[in-house]
Design a protein around this motif. Sequence first.
Motif, PDB file in Angstrom:
ATOM      1  N   ALA A   1       0.830  -1.200   0.000  1.00  0.00           N
ATOM      2  CA  ALA A   1       0.000   0.000   0.000  1.00  0.00           C
ATOM      3  C   ALA A   1       0.863   1.248   0.000  1.00  0.00           C
ATOM      4  O   ALA A   1       0.460   2.298   0.505  1.00  0.00           O
ATOM      5  CB  ALA A   1      -0.934  -0.004   1.207  1.00  0.00           C
ATOM      6  N   GLY A   2       2.062   1.126  -0.572  1.00  0.00           N
ATOM      7  CA  GLY A   2       2.984   2.242  -0.613  1.00  0.00           C
ATOM      8  C   GLY A   2       2.697   3.197  -1.759  1.00  0.00           C
ATOM      9  O   GLY A   2       1.617   3.174  -2.351  1.00  0.00           O
ATOM     10  N   PRO A   3       3.672   4.035  -2.100  1.00  0.00           N
ATOM     11  CA  PRO A   3       3.465   5.041  -3.147  1.00  0.00           C
ATOM     12  C   PRO A   3       3.488   4.471  -4.559  1.00  0.00           C
ATOM     13  O   PRO A   3       3.207   5.183  -5.523  1.00  0.00           O
ATOM     14  CB  PRO A   3       4.643   5.998  -2.930  1.00  0.00           C
ATOM     15  CG  PRO A   3       5.716   5.140  -2.338  1.00  0.00           C
ATOM     16  CD  PRO A   3       4.981   4.156  -1.458  1.00  0.00           C
ATOM     17  N   GLY A   4       3.822   3.194  -4.698  1.00  0.00           N
ATOM     18  CA  GLY A   4       3.941   2.611  -6.023  1.00  0.00           C
ATOM     19  C   GLY A   4       5.328   2.824  -6.605  1.00  0.00           C
ATOM     20  O   GLY A   4       6.189   3.467  -5.996  1.00  0.00           O
TER      21      GLY A   4
ATOM     22  N   ASP B   1       4.275  -4.331 -11.200  1.00  0.00           N
ATOM     23  CA  ASP B   1       3.147  -3.621 -11.784  1.00  0.00           C
ATOM     24  C   ASP B   1       2.587  -2.685 -10.723  1.00  0.00           C
ATOM     25  O   ASP B   1       2.996  -2.737  -9.556  1.00  0.00           O
ATOM     26  CB  ASP B   1       2.080  -4.614 -12.261  1.00  0.00           C
ATOM     27  CG  ASP B   1       1.126  -4.018 -13.289  1.00  0.00           C
ATOM     28  OD1 ASP B   1       1.211  -2.800 -13.560  1.00  0.00           O
ATOM     29  OD2 ASP B   1       0.280  -4.769 -13.805  1.00  0.00           O
ATOM     30  N   GLU B   2       1.650  -1.842 -11.105  1.00  0.00           N
ATOM     31  CA  GLU B   2       0.986  -0.978 -10.135  1.00  0.00           C
ATOM     32  C   GLU B   2      -0.230  -1.695  -9.564  1.00  0.00           C
ATOM     33  O   GLU B   2      -0.863  -2.511 -10.238  1.00  0.00           O
ATOM     34  CB  GLU B   2       0.573   0.336 -10.789  1.00  0.00           C
ATOM     35  CG  GLU B   2      -0.407   0.194 -11.931  1.00  0.00           C
ATOM     36  CD  GLU B   2      -0.747   1.532 -12.555  1.00  0.00           C
ATOM     37  OE1 GLU B   2      -0.894   2.511 -11.794  1.00  0.00           O
ATOM     38  OE2 GLU B   2      -0.853   1.616 -13.787  1.00  0.00           O
TER      39      GLU B   2
ATOM     40  N   PRO C   1      -3.208   3.391  -4.105  1.00  0.00           N
ATOM     41  CA  PRO C   1      -1.794   3.318  -4.519  1.00  0.00           C
ATOM     42  C   PRO C   1      -1.170   1.986  -4.123  1.00  0.00           C
ATOM     43  O   PRO C   1      -1.796   1.201  -3.411  1.00  0.00           O
ATOM     44  CB  PRO C   1      -1.163   4.480  -3.747  1.00  0.00           C
ATOM     45  CG  PRO C   1      -1.976   4.543  -2.474  1.00  0.00           C
ATOM     46  CD  PRO C   1      -3.393   4.200  -2.889  1.00  0.00           C
ATOM     47  N   GLY C   2       0.043   1.784  -4.563  1.00  0.00           N
ATOM     48  CA  GLY C   2       0.757   0.573  -4.192  1.00  0.00           C
ATOM     49  C   GLY C   2       1.417  -0.066  -5.396  1.00  0.00           C
ATOM     50  O   GLY C   2       1.254   0.374  -6.533  1.00  0.00           O
TER      51      GLY C   2
END
Length: 208
Positions: free
Chosen positions: A143-146, A192-193, A198-199
């Motif tokens: 669940a980070g910034p990607g 991948d995103e 986000p994540g």
Amino acid sequence: LVHDAAHELRTPLTSVTANIDLLAHAPALPADQRDEILSSVRTALRQLGTLFTEIIELATDTHENAEHVAVDLAEIAERAVDDLRRRADNPVTVTATTSVVSGDAPALERAVANLLGNAVKYSPPRSPIVVRVAAGTLTVTDAGPGISAEDRSRVFDRFHRGVDARAQPGSGLGLAIVAKIVDDHGGSVFVDEARPGPGAVVGFRLPN
């Protein structure tokens, strides 16, 4: 590898040397400042220890030469997740079906652990992490910034750290070790995103 490692080793070694010199030449430092410097030295030494371990991991043929047997990727994922739950406060959900592959179980568990560690590093505290296993494919969604599109092709490179990752602790070798283990098993890695974001979704596929 040696050239890149020398560059990465220089920063923590310089930090340790400078802090020890400061302690040696300023014996009257207040206790709180001395404790802060000692904490910095310990942190740098831990970074060096991790870096040495991971350089050795990459420089040896341990995984290539290990005997491959039938293993269940779902069971390997569960063991790695159980270990993570003892060390991190992020809730981890596992959705897995039996997925038998030919491999070296300890090496594959190390690969999964590295993916999980990477997810924890870039996710907010207590944010969810999702692990999925099916048909020889394992993914870890954080669940980070990607990961930016320009960084996705390089995240598995040795010592690569994207712009958003440079403030985070680590050697830049964790995902490179994953790529090496997976390659030794005849598989492939991918990123991948997350959808919805986000994540990021980071994982690998193995022949099954």
